[in-house]
Design a protein around this motif. Structure first.
Motif, PDB file in Angstrom:
ATOM      1  N   SER A  35      11.754   8.560  36.361  1.00  0.00           N
ATOM      2  CA  SER A  35      11.035   9.483  37.242  1.00  0.00           C
ATOM      3  C   SER A  35      10.130   8.706  38.188  1.00  0.00           C
ATOM      4  N   ARG A  36       9.625   9.438  39.159  1.00  0.00           N
ATOM      5  CA  ARG A  36       8.625   8.835  40.053  1.00  0.00           C
ATOM      6  C   ARG A  36       7.524   9.849  40.309  1.00  0.00           C
ATOM      7  N   LYS A  37       6.370   9.338  40.649  1.00  0.00           N
ATOM      8  CA  LYS A  37       5.207  10.181  40.880  1.00  0.00           C
ATOM      9  C   LYS A  37       5.240  10.697  42.313  1.00  0.00           C
ATOM     10  N   THR A  38       5.040  12.002  42.478  1.00  0.00           N
ATOM     11  CA  THR A  38       5.011  12.592  43.817  1.00  0.00           C
ATOM     12  C   THR A  38       3.605  12.471  44.394  1.00  0.00           C
ATOM     13  N   ASN A  39       3.458  12.833  45.654  1.00  0.00           N
ATOM     14  CA  ASN A  39       2.154  12.758  46.311  1.00  0.00           C
ATOM     15  C   ASN A  39       1.102  13.641  45.649  1.00  0.00           C
ATOM     16  N   ASP A  40       1.531  14.724  45.010  1.00  0.00           N
ATOM     17  CA  ASP A  40       0.562  15.609  44.351  1.00  0.00           C
ATOM     18  C   ASP A  40       0.322  15.250  42.882  1.00  0.00           C
TER      19      ASP A  40
END
Length: 89
Positions: free
Chosen positions: A50-55
């Motif tokens: 997974s990757r972290k989104t801007n929020d």
């Protein structure tokens, strides 16, 4: 879909719940890296890459579309993890 290879890399952090990272090869032609093996309250489980989104949320980059495929991945990865853990002990 056939899982043709599972590779386990242990994580050497004593205080971390993250125990290992897996790479899975499908049909000898497609690889998914960075599937995490995490120690939970009821034993180890897997978390897809997974990757972290801007929020600040985490979104899976790759994931199975049905429970049958998820269970096949989980079973193969945790079996390989337990095998490698037994070799290390």
């Amino acid at each position: 879909m056939n899982i043709t290879d599972v590779r386990i890399r242990f994580v050497k952090k004593d205080d971390s719940k993250l125990k290992a990272v897996a790479s899975v090869t499908l049909d000898d032609c497609f690889v998914v890296h960075d599937i995490k093996v995490i120690e939970g309250a009821d034993g180890p489980f897997i978390a897809m890459p997974s990757r972290k989104t801007n929020d600040g949320e985490f979104k899976d980059i790759a994931h199975p579309l049905n429970s049958e495929t998820r269970e096949a991945l989980r079973g193969a990865i945790l079996a390989a993890y337990e095998q490698e853990q037994a070799k290390a002990d």
